[in-house]
Write a protein that holds these residues in place. Structure first.
Motif, mmCIF file in Angstrom:
data_model
loop_
_atom_site.group_PDB
_atom_site.id
_atom_site.type_symbol
_atom_site.label_atom_id
_atom_site.label_comp_id
_atom_site.label_asym_id
_atom_site.label_seq_id
_atom_site.Cartn_x
_atom_site.Cartn_y
_atom_site.Cartn_z
ATOM 1 N N GLU A 1 27.399 47.394 58.701
ATOM 2 C CA GLU A 1 26.735 46.097 58.870
ATOM 3 C C GLU A 1 25.760 46.116 60.048
ATOM 4 N N GLY A 2 25.183 47.287 60.311
ATOM 5 C CA GLY A 2 24.166 47.408 61.339
ATOM 6 C C GLY A 2 24.670 47.373 62.764
ATOM 7 N N SER A 3 25.981 47.346 62.961
ATOM 8 C CA SER A 3 26.514 47.233 64.325
ATOM 9 C C SER A 3 26.606 48.582 65.029
ATOM 10 N N PHE A 4 26.527 49.682 64.279
ATOM 11 C CA PHE A 4 26.506 51.021 64.869
ATOM 12 C C PHE A 4 25.947 51.997 63.849
ATOM 13 N N ASP A 5 25.550 53.148 64.324
ATOM 14 C CA ASP A 5 25.013 54.219 63.489
ATOM 15 C C ASP A 5 25.886 55.440 63.726
ATOM 16 N N VAL A 6 26.270 56.115 62.652
ATOM 17 C CA VAL A 6 27.236 57.206 62.783
ATOM 18 C C VAL A 6 26.848 58.359 61.876
ATOM 19 N N CYS A 7 27.134 59.565 62.326
ATOM 20 C CA CYS A 7 26.863 60.771 61.551
ATOM 21 C C CYS A 7 28.029 61.728 61.719
ATOM 22 N N LEU A 8 28.566 62.206 60.621
ATOM 23 C CA LEU A 8 29.639 63.208 60.630
ATOM 24 C C LEU A 8 29.162 64.417 59.869
ATOM 25 N N ASP A 9 29.226 65.567 60.502
ATOM 26 C CA ASP A 9 28.743 66.797 59.890
ATOM 27 C C ASP A 9 29.684 67.916 60.299
ATOM 28 N N GLY A 10 30.468 68.420 59.346
ATOM 29 C CA GLY A 10 31.488 69.396 59.703
ATOM 30 C C GLY A 10 32.503 68.761 60.629
ATOM 31 N N ARG A 11 32.605 69.271 61.843
ATOM 32 C CA ARG A 11 33.555 68.741 62.824
ATOM 33 C C ARG A 11 32.874 67.987 63.963
ATOM 34 N N LEU A 12 31.575 67.785 63.860
ATOM 35 C CA LEU A 12 30.844 67.068 64.897
ATOM 36 C C LEU A 12 30.598 65.629 64.462
ATOM 37 N N LEU A 13 30.954 64.705 65.316
ATOM 38 C CA LEU A 13 30.798 63.273 65.071
ATOM 39 C C LEU A 13 29.864 62.694 66.127
ATOM 40 N N THR A 14 28.834 61.967 65.700
ATOM 41 C CA THR A 14 27.911 61.299 66.615
ATOM 42 C C THR A 14 27.840 59.827 66.252
ATOM 43 N N VAL A 15 28.053 58.966 67.226
ATOM 44 C CA VAL A 15 28.023 57.519 67.009
ATOM 45 C C VAL A 15 27.111 56.891 68.057
ATOM 46 N N VAL A 16 26.230 56.001 67.621
ATOM 47 C CA VAL A 16 25.353 55.248 68.519
ATOM 48 C C VAL A 16 25.580 53.764 68.271
ATOM 49 N N ARG A 17 25.759 53.012 69.344
ATOM 50 C CA ARG A 17 25.912 51.562 69.200
ATOM 51 C C ARG A 17 25.082 50.861 70.270
ATOM 52 N N PRO A 18 24.487 49.695 69.954
ATOM 53 C CA PRO A 18 23.859 48.885 70.996
ATOM 54 C C PRO A 18 24.946 48.359 71.940
#
Length: 402
Positions: free
Chosen positions: A366-383
């Motif tokens: 719902e636009g509250s955060f952006d997330v990417c999971l690739d293999g075992r690496l997780l990246t999350v960005v939130r305002p």
């Protein structure tokens, strides 16, 4: 969803002496901040000391310059950028260019991270070392698609002009297209494309250059509908410029064998399965003797062991996760917070993990955060104005069935 203005060009050679480029698509290109940081977090030199904290600092720095304050359009903190050293400006523009190249491949070719392989030309797996020349011009990334491999060249440059998208081709663009055409010719007319990112006081935009090819006609091999209408049309419709040099011809020779690890170049290490943000502070001496997959597995294991604890409830689909949140506050008050997380094991066999694109991930969150999971690496960005997502939220966005 973050976006950048985009033009898509298809170009052809006339009589092997002139390049004719025509605009075939305009609009806005969706760019995931999490994915942009994710791609750049994988940059490392396996011959040097690698550290989680350093990679965390790099993504915090990049996110301090880039963002979308007050809207979706990706913007640059131009005042801070202009006051920065040349090295920092180069870091921000080139890292941004690499992230947008990947976004373009997802939008145009329907390339999907985790589903389709991705390699960097400076870190090719052993089975590909004989297929590409070790010397001279090389693109940046190699996208593996069901229809065959496509090489991608990423360029990111600062542009101080009033109009972010140029109306005439730039000299460096013409030179690089000629070099890439040469590279393609000596590699049996290998498929390739180039993205050229502009960042400056008037915004962020990208030109995407595709050689004319029947497999890339709009409506068949390309996803033209991805580009939304762009209200700020420019006058550029066609560019013509001389090629200058005749293209070499394919001779059928096998290119010079690549060294597994170049002696004089840093590696942007992109691997298939165990992509990573950093590694342990020290690496075994025999690590460089392994192929890219084995190196990645060893490094990601060490990274997990040395990464800071994320808390007793830090699990994704029952898999422990390590890593900490950090503010992107290198230039003052933070607008974003980023999490680099490392899973103890790959999150497999749970829902449709590998086919959730950026638009669906953002819809689920719902636009509250952006997330990417690739293999075992997780990246999350939130305002910083939004709450930190719970682990159950991340699991639902990434791993839940459609």
């Amino acid at each position: 969803m973050n976006t950048v203005r985009a033009r898509v060009w298809q170009f052809r050679l006339e009589r092997n002496i002139q390049v004719v480029a025509t605009v075939v698509g305009r609009g806005t290109l969706a760019v995931s901040l999490a994915r942009l940081l994710h791609i750049n977090a994988m940059a490392c030199d396996l011959r040097k000391v690698l550290d989680y904290r350093t990679k965390q600092l790099e993504v915090r720095l990049l996110l301090s310059y880039l963002g979308a304050p007050g809207g979706n359009a990706l913007q640059l903190d131009h005042r801070a950028f202009a006051a920065s050293s040349r090295h920092i400006r180069g870091f921000v523009s080139e890292c941004s260019g690499l992230g947008v190249l990947t976004a373009a491949s997802e939008a145009i070719f329907a390339w999907q991270h985790g589903t389709h392989d991705l390699h960097n030309f400076d870190a090719l797996p052993r089975q590909l070392l004989w297929e590409y020349d070790a010397k001279g011009v090389r693109p940046d990334l190699l996208f593996h698609l069901p229809t065959g491999p496509v090489a991608g060249e990423a360029r990111g440059r600062y542009r101080r002009a009033k109009y972010i998208l140029p109306k005439k081709p730039l000299s460096p663009q013409k030179d690089r297209l000629r070099e890439l055409a040469n590279w393609s010719s000596v590699h049996n007319d290998h498929s390739y494309f180039m993205s050229w990112l502009y960042i400056g006081p008037s915004g962020v935009a990208v030109d995407i250059f595709l050689p004319a090819n029947p497999r890339w006609d709009w409506g068949t091999g390309l996803r033209a509908a991805t580009f939304q209408a762009d209200e700020e049309q420019d006058d550029a419709q066609e560019w013509r410029f001389p090629l200058q040099d005749d293209l070499p011809r394919w001779t059928g020779r096998r290119p010079t064998r690549r060294r597994p690890v170049p002696d004089d170049e840093d590696l942007l290490h992109v691997v298939d399965e165990a992509r990573f943000a950093a590694s342990a502070p020290t690496l075994p001496l025999d690590l460089l003797e392994l192929d890219s997959q084995e190196r990645a597995t060893r490094v990601i294991d060490s990274l997990f062991r040395t990464a800071p604890e994320a808390g007793p409830d830090a699990e994704l689909a029952g898999i422990p996760v390590r890593g900490t949140w950090a503010p992107a506050d290198q230039l003052g008050d933070a607008r974003y917070e980023v999490l680099l997380g490392v899973l103890a094991a790959p999150a497999r066999d749970r829902g449709d993990v590998r086919r959730v694109d950026v638009e669906e991930r953002l819809a689920r969150s719902e636009g509250s955060f952006d997330v990417c999971l690739d293999g075992r690496l997780l990246t999350v960005v939130r305002p910083v104005t939004a709450p930190r997502p719970e682990w159950t939220q991340l699991e639902r966005v990434l791993l839940a069935d459609r």
